[in-house]
Write a protein that holds these residues in place. Structure first.
Motif, PDB file in Angstrom:
ATOM      1  N   GLY A 255      -7.290   2.562  -6.187  1.00 51.03           N
ATOM      2  CA  GLY A 255      -8.467   2.703  -5.341  1.00 51.03           C
ATOM      3  C   GLY A 255      -9.669   3.160  -6.120  1.00 51.03           C
ATOM      4  O   GLY A 255     -10.790   2.903  -5.735  1.00 51.03           O
ATOM      5  N   ASP A 256      -9.426   3.806  -7.230  1.00 50.22           N
ATOM      6  CA  ASP A 256     -10.551   4.312  -8.008  1.00 50.22           C
ATOM      7  C   ASP A 256     -11.467   3.170  -8.437  1.00 50.22           C
ATOM      8  O   ASP A 256     -12.669   3.323  -8.529  1.00 50.22           O
TER       9      ASP A 256
ATOM     10  N   GLU B 259       1.350  10.684  -9.339  1.00 53.71           N
ATOM     11  CA  GLU B 259       0.498  10.099  -8.302  1.00 53.71           C
ATOM     12  C   GLU B 259      -0.149   8.840  -8.864  1.00 53.71           C
ATOM     13  O   GLU B 259      -0.651   8.841  -9.980  1.00 53.71           O
TER      14      GLU B 259
ATOM     15  N   ILE C 212      -2.701   6.162  -7.360  1.00 58.28           N
ATOM     16  CA  ILE C 212      -3.521   5.654  -6.261  1.00 58.28           C
ATOM     17  C   ILE C 212      -4.361   4.489  -6.765  1.00 58.28           C
ATOM     18  O   ILE C 212      -5.178   4.647  -7.664  1.00 58.28           O
TER      19      ILE C 212
ATOM     20  N   VAL D 168      10.563   3.947  -2.722  1.00 60.73           N
ATOM     21  CA  VAL D 168       9.109   4.068  -2.795  1.00 60.73           C
ATOM     22  C   VAL D 168       8.667   3.567  -4.159  1.00 60.73           C
ATOM     23  O   VAL D 168       9.073   4.115  -5.183  1.00 60.73           O
TER      24      VAL D 168
ATOM     25  N   GLN E  80      -8.290   3.857   1.726  1.00 66.71           N
ATOM     26  CA  GLN E  80      -8.022   4.781   0.624  1.00 66.71           C
ATOM     27  C   GLN E  80      -7.421   6.084   1.178  1.00 66.71           C
ATOM     28  O   GLN E  80      -7.566   6.381   2.367  1.00 66.71           O
TER      29      GLN E  80
ATOM     30  N   ILE F 189     -11.637   0.182  -6.914  1.00 65.53           N
ATOM     31  CA  ILE F 189     -11.699  -0.873  -5.905  1.00 65.53           C
ATOM     32  C   ILE F 189     -13.128  -1.387  -5.681  1.00 65.53           C
ATOM     33  O   ILE F 189     -13.337  -2.597  -5.565  1.00 65.53           O
TER      34      ILE F 189
ATOM     35  N   GLN G 136       5.844  -1.254   8.923  1.00 67.64           N
ATOM     36  CA  GLN G 136       4.993  -1.578   7.772  1.00 67.64           C
ATOM     37  C   GLN G 136       3.578  -1.749   8.291  1.00 67.64           C
ATOM     38  O   GLN G 136       3.207  -2.804   8.779  1.00 67.64           O
TER      39      GLN G 136
ATOM     40  N   ASN H 288       0.021  -2.150   7.579  1.00 69.89           N
ATOM     41  CA  ASN H 288      -0.863  -2.504   6.481  1.00 69.89           C
ATOM     42  C   ASN H 288      -2.314  -2.311   6.882  1.00 69.89           C
ATOM     43  O   ASN H 288      -2.778  -2.847   7.874  1.00 69.89           O
TER      44      ASN H 288
ATOM     45  N   THR I 277       2.309   2.278  -4.895  1.00 70.97           N
ATOM     46  CA  THR I 277       2.529   2.457  -3.462  1.00 70.97           C
ATOM     47  C   THR I 277       1.568   1.623  -2.620  1.00 70.97           C
ATOM     48  O   THR I 277       1.947   1.107  -1.573  1.00 70.97           O
ATOM     49  N   ASN I 278       0.331   1.470  -3.069  1.00 66.25           N
ATOM     50  CA  ASN I 278      -0.638   0.704  -2.273  1.00 66.25           C
ATOM     51  C   ASN I 278      -0.249  -0.767  -2.171  1.00 66.25           C
ATOM     52  O   ASN I 278      -0.526  -1.412  -1.173  1.00 66.25           O
TER      53      ASN I 278
ATOM     54  N   LEU J 141      -5.961  15.500  -8.367  1.00 60.86           N
ATOM     55  CA  LEU J 141      -5.166  14.466  -7.689  1.00 60.86           C
ATOM     56  C   LEU J 141      -5.683  14.227  -6.276  1.00 60.86           C
ATOM     57  O   LEU J 141      -6.206  15.142  -5.636  1.00 60.86           O
ATOM     58  N   TRP J 142      -5.502  13.015  -5.785  1.00 60.23           N
ATOM     59  CA  TRP J 142      -5.882  12.702  -4.407  1.00 60.23           C
ATOM     60  C   TRP J 142      -5.099  13.565  -3.411  1.00 60.23           C
ATOM     61  O   TRP J 142      -5.633  14.023  -2.416  1.00 60.23           O
TER      62      TRP J 142
ATOM     63  N   LEU K 164      -4.409  -4.008  -1.972  1.00 62.64           N
ATOM     64  CA  LEU K 164      -3.755  -4.294  -0.695  1.00 62.64           C
ATOM     65  C   LEU K 164      -2.322  -4.744  -0.972  1.00 62.64           C
ATOM     66  O   LEU K 164      -1.967  -5.062  -2.102  1.00 62.64           O
ATOM     67  N   PRO K 165      -1.483  -4.796   0.043  1.00 63.86           N
ATOM     68  CA  PRO K 165      -0.072  -5.144  -0.203  1.00 63.86           C
ATOM     69  C   PRO K 165       0.070  -6.504  -0.883  1.00 63.86           C
ATOM     70  O   PRO K 165      -0.685  -7.432  -0.598  1.00 63.86           O
TER      71      PRO K 165
ATOM     72  N   TRP L 215       5.246  -7.928   4.901  1.00 63.09           N
ATOM     73  CA  TRP L 215       5.138  -8.075   3.445  1.00 63.09           C
ATOM     74  C   TRP L 215       6.472  -7.813   2.758  1.00 63.09           C
ATOM     75  O   TRP L 215       6.854  -8.527   1.834  1.00 63.09           O
TER      76      TRP L 215
ATOM     77  N   GLY M  36       4.369  -0.852  -2.024  1.00 62.84           N
ATOM     78  CA  GLY M  36       4.649  -0.043  -0.841  1.00 62.84           C
ATOM     79  C   GLY M  36       6.021   0.600  -0.833  1.00 62.84           C
ATOM     80  O   GLY M  36       6.508   1.103  -1.844  1.00 62.84           O
ATOM     81  N   VAL M  37       6.631   0.558   0.331  1.00 64.25           N
ATOM     82  CA  VAL M  37       7.892   1.243   0.579  1.00 64.25           C
ATOM     83  C   VAL M  37       8.869   0.241   1.184  1.00 64.25           C
ATOM     84  O   VAL M  37       8.499  -0.578   2.020  1.00 64.25           O
TER      85      VAL M  37
ATOM     86  N   LEU N 235       0.424   3.917   5.212  1.00 63.16           N
ATOM     87  CA  LEU N 235       0.705   4.219   3.809  1.00 63.16           C
ATOM     88  C   LEU N 235      -0.559   4.277   2.960  1.00 63.16           C
ATOM     89  O   LEU N 235      -0.654   5.103   2.042  1.00 63.16           O
TER      90      LEU N 235
END
Lengths: 246, 225
Positions: free
Chosen positions: A221-222, A217, A219, A108, B80, A224, B217, B219, A112-113, B133-134, A82-83, A134, A116-117, B112
């Motif tokens: 989450g794998d 990439e 991510i 970016v 996700q 989590i 943003q 979240n 990214t999770n 890849l996702w 999470l952020p 955030w 973020g941006v 995001l």
């Protein structure tokens, strides 16, 4: 005759250049944090690498007490994908894509999770009545070849660095960004101030190298579910205790 | 004198190259923030959203597989990535499109966690050294005013729809994106192919309206716990 030809050539080149509206400060690209071993021979140096030590020395008593009562793992939102704000990522992990458009620049982060941006707006001031977020609200203006970025409007859910140093919604970040070594490196000099959490501002400098590789990439989450299972069994009691202290 | 001829030849060559470059159609500028148009909206010319990820024509094997899927494990419920096929159809979707000067077009999603960032490579073909890849490996080209994006190398973590339909590693997307109605809207058509999961390719269409608002943003908060 030679002079005439030269004249034609110069005029043609000038005409082409005049019609070629290329921005002079195109920093588009993918940058990653450089280490001092690489920077030394270039005469560059990251400044203030041990940010935990620097920040802890400036924490106000309540903030230090909160830090000591905080479980580093259980209260780290970034650990569950999470952020977790933008204070920790740039000086520590520091991988970002720089994407300018006409009225704002988008950063970016590779994580990214969590990080973020960020969007740095170039043509407007901070809005009134900002809702805390955030990553805050960032506005930038050019000071010569340096982009000065002013960010406010942070929420107080993130931590300033890995030791879980707290901050408030009054946190203010000023960054001076420029490229050096013919655009091969990106320099960011950051000042962070928070009159409610810190006794004085702290500053640090980081250098990021422009990469030829594509951004990959990434991510979060794998892992989590595995993390959640572990969190619920092992760390929930600590989390409850930390909430009570707060 | 010989130098002058060489100079002149060089200038003529440069001018010809320049003219050739100028004669190439300039791709439209699709830079900006866009918000998805609701399914109830009908745009001038009768244009409206059509199709849906929920309507994909599944193979018998994919239908059987779907029955065993617990929809509570939907990636969308757990912040996700849901993959481009589902993401671009999501209600209230807001995207930012940034054509960058490094030969890419970047698509960022306000949501995001679920959409993440897509990078469309305009100056290369598909890479063969990428793992699953996702979001897949996306390459693009302009066909007139239409951006055609070809994406492969997906992993099998994302779903085809919220009902739990799964795709395999042969999943392949072709997206056709073009500005319409004077650039006020983007038309987005995506065709999904998967010889194992789908009995035939499936296409849906969505329209996005150019927005003057900024991307927020957003979240993700988990829905499934």
């Amino acid at each position: 005759m030679r002079n005439i030809c030269l004249g034609i050539f110069i005029l043609s080149a000038c005409a082409f250049a005049a019609g070629n509206d290329v921005p002079t400060k195109d920093w588009t690209g993918f940058y990653t944090l450089s280490r001092d071993k690489e920077l030394g021979p270039l005469g560059l140096k990251n400044v203030n690498m041990d940010l935990d030590k620097t920040i802890i020395a400036r924490l106000q008593p309540w903030a230090k007490a909160k830090m000591e009562a905080t479980s580093g793992d259980a209260d780290d939102t970034g650990a569950v994908c999470l952020p977790d704000g933008i204070f920790r990522n740039p000086p520590f992990a520091g991988r970002f894509l720089w994407l300018p458009t006409k009225d704002h620049i988008t950063m970016v982060f590779h994580e990214t999770n969590t990080a973020g941006v960020r969007r740095i707006y170039l043509n407007r001031p901070h809005p009134r009545n900002l809702l805390p977020t955030w990553n805050g609200d960032a506005v930038g203006k050019w000071d010569g070849d340096t982009l000065v970025v002013d960010t406010i409007g942070f929420n107080d859910k993130s931590w300033l660095m890995s030791a879980m140093e707290p901050h408030t919604e009054e946190t203010h970040m000023i960054e001076r960004m420029r490229t050096v070594k013919d655009g091969a490196y990106f320099e960011i000099v950051t000042v962070v101030e928070d009159r409610h959490a810190l006794t004085s501002a702290y500053t640090y400098t980081r250098y990021y190298k422009k990469q030829k590789d594509e951004i990959t990439e990434n991510i979060c989450g794998d892992e989590i579910q595995e993390w959640k299972d572990w969190h619920n069994k092992a760390l929930k009691p600590q989390l409850e205790r930390a909430k009570q202290v707060k | 004198m010989r130098d002058c001829f060489r100079f002149t030849a060089f200038l003529l060559f440069a001018a010809a190259q320049f003219a050739a470059a100028q004669s190439k159609p300039t791709p439209p500028d699709i830079t900006g923030v866009y918000e998805i148009v609701s399914d109830k909206t009908v745009l001038p010319g009768g244009l409206k959203n059509s199709g849906s990820p929920s309507a994909v024509p599944l193979s018998a094997a994919a239908k059987d597989q779907m029955k065993s899927v617990d929809v509570k494990t939907d990636p969308a419920l757990h912040c996700q990535p849901v993959g481009p096929f589902r993401m671009t159809a999501r209600e209230e979707n807001k995207i930012e499109v940034i054509p960058a000067t490094n030969g890419t077009i970047v698509m960022l999603f306000e949501d995001l966690s679920r959409g993440v960032m897509r990078t469309i490579y305009m100056a290369r073909g598909h890479r063969t050294d990428l793992g699953p890849l996702w979001l897949g490996d996306s390459v693009g080209k302009w066909e007139g005013d239409t951006l055609v994006v070809d994406t492969n190398s997906f992993n099998d973590q994302t779903w085809l729809n919220e009902e739990g339909a799964q795709h395999g590693d042969a999943f392949h997307l072709i997206e056709r994106i073009r500005p319409i109605l004077g650039g006020k809207y983007l038309e987005y058509k995506v065709t999904a192919e998967d010889p194992k999961a789908l009995v035939k390719p499936y296409t849906y269409t969505r329209y996005y309206e150019r927005s003057k608002t900024e991307i927020g943003q957003d979240n993700c908060v988990e829905d499934g716990e």
